[in-house]
Design an enzyme around this catalytic site. Structure first.
Site, PDB file in Angstrom:
ATOM      1  N   GLY A  48      83.158  75.633  32.448  1.00  0.00           N
ATOM      2  CA  GLY A  48      83.490  74.368  33.076  1.00  0.00           C
ATOM      3  C   GLY A  48      82.449  73.379  33.308  1.00  0.00           C
ATOM      4  N   LYS A  88      71.740  75.254  28.895  1.00  0.00           N
ATOM      5  CA  LYS A  88      73.215  74.868  29.387  1.00  0.00           C
ATOM      6  C   LYS A  88      73.229  73.324  29.547  1.00  0.00           C
ATOM      7  CE  LYS A  88      74.434  76.126  33.550  1.00  0.00           C
ATOM      8  NZ  LYS A  88      75.001  77.169  34.773  1.00  0.00           N
ATOM      9  N   ASP A 105      80.958  82.518  43.241  1.00  0.00           N
ATOM     10  CA  ASP A 105      81.937  82.515  42.147  1.00  0.00           C
ATOM     11  C   ASP A 105      81.227  83.616  41.484  1.00  0.00           C
ATOM     12  OD1 ASP A 105      83.677  81.411  40.463  1.00  0.00           O
ATOM     13  OD2 ASP A 105      82.258  80.193  39.547  1.00  0.00           O
TER      14      ASP A 105
END
Length: 810
Positions: A502, A520, A617
């Site tokens: 995401g 990232k 998460d």
């Protein structure tokens, strides 16, 4: 009729060019026309960079207009008149005259001479070749080539193409060097030049304003000492040639590599297709060979300083340099050399010239980009609670500073109450300087003393300010340049892409010292953004544990949001766990070690770290595996920091992944440590069974993994949950213990779930009493409930080692 056609043909030759790649004597290349090399690799034409005010002749890669480009692929590789721009006009021409001279004609009879040779009439031609070289040759009477008179490769501008030379001819004095543009819109000669060492040493030198800026080190083993041969440059073959007459460097590329070029950037970078090349990087994390002298820096307090870009105009004492040919880098260095300089900016729309300011005040009106010296407001403080092993301050650009906490009013008040004695100490420290300024005033006259006093006062204040900054920044994560990360990933090439979540894509990279990293990069289409980015940097930089992924640094250059981590060789847990073939690589001992490591990492977050952190998460794709299959918890973009006395909180922003969220969090926004305990319970059951919680395990009813485990437990058939690949390798006692603990963790009510301390004790079988029986789990659907629905999601598995949660609106 035939004779008429022949006559017309020769007349046409005198007006235009007979071949698309060649100009013959008496022919002209006009505005709007172009030469194309034989295989259409390159083109030569007139171009303008400033809205048709000035004209240049340049050579370009001949790319289709609809081709996707890397940054800089559409810029010229050679500019004929870089230091002599001509006024834009449709009548400008490039001409090969009767004397064999290449000239750029403008304003009628005015011209710029590119080559000057006297050859026999109609015995010369200039051809653009497929290597990008524009060559003027003398021809024999039969049309064959006699000798080369001139070539663009002998007069490079800022770009080195395969086959070009970088060095010098000892016999003729010919020098082949690259010189930067002043700015991206002005190709005039800038302040950086790279060429061969003039001291007869086999190395390359980058000069900045005639001072040595970077040295490659001596040539040996097919490379230079300070230019490591890293894997992403295996397609480049460097070659050093040294003879009695010539000494130069050249390079070639593999046949599969196209559009290759090395460019001398305005900031001293050697770029390869828009990204910094493997040498010459002297910013943020300087590479080997960088030369930093007091002369080049000037003000010692600026050695570690950096400037932030501001779109707002500023006010203050301004000084404008008379030289408008200064680049942005030159202007920055002028500011760094002046201890009272607090901001700098280029003067013209094309990023040349220089203004510097002291005593800066930011205004609201937007003018042009100004670079302002960072100060204490640009540092993000994090309170150090009873620990000294982790730095207490992380240096971040000001636009990443976190929002003030709603519970921070008392701290702010306390800080305000201290200001009076801080100012008192500061005033006491400045008293000798004030006396000195007064003495200067009377001894040297009012005007001169006023200027001297202002300069010294600014320097003193900046020195004090910088010392505070240096103290706070003594330990911090690495700030990487975008160029260095582009090098590490071969311009973020698809071949280095590990996966995507995401947040955006994740790439494998290799730094110049050989270290492998995971990079990232925030995608523009990502549902996540600045909040998650700064949250992750702030948290991981403060947390250190063997079962947490290690943050190496970040990048915020050019609107980018990039995080750099240790590279995990075995990607993520879901890569193995849910693959029918790869799951066999996870025997029971490995799985139990992973379970234990995850539990220890969460326990550290909840209890033993200086910050009480709720991850929010936890899932299989956020558990990374190193080379020894040890687990590392990653992705702290959604994490929540709690005060030491806080037990739970409400949030309006519910984020995470279906199947791993506890009922109270998903339905009511209540977050606590028991939120992570629920997620860990789901993970534990998935690791034991090799099944995904979000799948359906009943042909007639929506029974998820939690429901299946609960049904089997109630029917005393819990061992049937175990992954079939583990039958031979598992310990039944450990498996039953894990299923028991997993069901305790996913109980419907948060108060019934164990703490992570108890979870670790139960898993290690350290408890004196057996664990209590589990109660009904959350999100469990009875088989008899015909109308119940379970929300399913399409799960994306990371192929890499860093996956990111998806934001889910509620």
């Amino acid at each position: 009729m035939a004779c008429l056609k022949i006559l017309l043909f020769f007349l046409f030759m005198n007006i235009s060019f007979a071949q698309k790649d060649t100009i013959f004597q008496g022919q002209h290349l006009r505005v709007g026309e172009k030469l194309e090399s034989a295989n259409k690799e390159f083109r030569l034409e007139f171009f303008s960079l400033d809205a048709n005010k000035t004209h240049y002749i340049g050579i370009f890669y001949n790319l289709p207009s609809n081709m996707t480009l890397f940054p800089g692929d559409d810029r010229p590789v050679w500019v004929a008149n870089r230091d002599n721009p001509i006024q834009y006009a449709s009548g400008n021409t490039l001409t090969l005259d009767d004397g064999g001279n290449l000239k750029i004609f403008y304003r009628g009879d005015s011209f710029i001479m590119l080559s000057s040779y006297n050859v026999t009439s109609r015995n010369a031609s200039a051809t653009l070749f497929d290597n990008g070289n524009f060559v003027l040759v003398e021809l024999n009477t039969n049309g064959s080539e006699n000798k080369t008179l001139w070539q663009s490769f002998d007069y490079p501008t800022d770009t080195l193409l395969p086959g070009m030379k970088l060095g010098r001819n000892v016999k003729t004095g010919q020098i082949w060097s690259l010189t930067s543009w002043i700015s991206k819109d002005v190709p005039a000669s800038g302040s950086f030049t790279i060429g061969i060492d003039t001291n007869d040493i086999d190395q390359l030198i980058i000069w900045w304003m005639e001072s040595v800026f970077w040295m490659s080190g001596r040539w040996g083993n097919e490379t230079f000492v300070n230019v490591p041969r890293v894997s992403h440059y295996e397609y480049v073959n460097l070659n050093f040639v040294s003879t009695e007459d010539e000494k130069y460097v050249t390079y070639s590329v593999s046949e599969t590599r196209t559009l290759s070029r090395y460019v001398m950037d305005t900031f001293g970078f050697i770029k390869e297709r828009g990204a910094a090349g493997p040498f010459g990087v002297c910013f943020y994390k300087p590479s080997a060979g960088c030369v930093v002298t007091e002369e080049s820096i000037g003000c010692s307090i600026r050695n570690d300083s950096w400037f932030k870009r501001s779109p707002n105009s500023v006010s203050g004492n301004r000084f404008r340099f008379a030289n408008n040919n200064m680049s942005l880098f030159d202007c920055k260095r002028q500011c760094e050399k002046n201890c009272s300089c607090a901001a700098f900016a280029t003067v013209t729309a094309t990023r040349t010239g220089c203004d510097i300011w002291s005593n800066v005040s930011i205004l609201n009106s937007v003018e042009s980009d100004v670079f302002i010296l960072a100060d204490e407001r640009d540092l993000v403080p994090i309170r150090n609670r009873n620990s000294t092993d982790v730095p207490s301050t992380v240096s971040l650009p000001p636009d990443l500073a976190p929002e003030p906490s709603p519970n921070s009013t008392s701290g702010s008040s306390k800080g305000t109450s201290r200001k009076w004695w801080v100012w008192l100490i500061a005033a006491s420290g400045l008293t000798p300087f004030v006396g000195f300024f007064a003495l200067c005033y009377f001894l040297h006259g009012k005007g001169k003393a006023k200027a001297t006093a202002l300069l010294l006062l600014n320097q003193t204040a900046n020195i004090s300010k910088k010392r505070k900054i240096d103290k706070k920044m003594s330990h911090e994560v690495q700030l990487y340049s975008l160029e260095s990360l582009a090098i590490a990933t071969d311009n973020f090439s698809p071949g280095n892409k590990l996966g995507e979540g995401g947040f955006g894509p994740v790439y494998k990279g290799e730094m110049p010292d050989g270290q492998e990293v995971a990079i990232k990069r925030l995608s523009t289409s990502s549902g996540q953004g600045l909040l998650e980015f700064k949250n992750e940097i702030l948290l991981i930089a403060k947390l250190q544990h063997t079962n947490l992924v290690r943050l190496l640094g970040y990048c915020t250059q050019r609107e980018e949001r990039i995080i750099v981590y240790d590279y995990m060789h075995n990607k993520s847990l879901d890569f193995f766990l849910f693959d029918i073939n790869k799951k066999e690589l996870l025997n029971w001992d490995t799985r139990f070690r992973i379970i234990e490591g995850i539990a220890q990492g969460i326990l550290y977050l909840h209890k033993y770290s200086r910050l009480k952190v709720i991850h929010r998460d936890l899932k299989a794709s956020n558990i990374l595996l190193d080379a020894e299959m040890n687990p590392k918890i990653s992705d702290f973009g959604m994490a929540r920091i709690f005060g030491t006395q806080e037990s739970e909180a409400n949030t309006k922003r519910i984020v995470g992944t279906h199947g791993y969220m506890s009922p109270e969090y998903a339905l009511r926004g209540i977050v606590s440590t028991k939120t992570d305990v629920f997620s860990f319970g789901v993970l534990l059951l998935e690791i034991v069974s090799g099944k995904k919680n979000n799948s359906c395990y009943d042909s007639e009813h929506p029974l998820n993994l939690i429901g299946l485990a609960w049904e089997l437990w109630r029917e005393e058939r819990a061992l049937e949950l175990i992954d079939a690949t583990l039958i031979e390798s598992c310990s039944r006692d450990e498996v039953m213990r894990c299923i028991h603990v997993g069901l305790l963790c996913v109980q419907d009510y948060a108060k019934d779930r164990p703490s992570m301390s108890n979870v670790v004790s139960m898993l290690m079988n350290d408890t004196k009493q057996p664990p209590p029986p589990p109660e009904r789990p959350g999100f469990f659907i009875e088989r008899g409930d015909q109308h119940a629905e379970i929300s399913e999601e399409v799960v994306r598995y990371s192929i890499n080692g860093l996956s990111i949660s998806e934001l889910r609106a509620r």
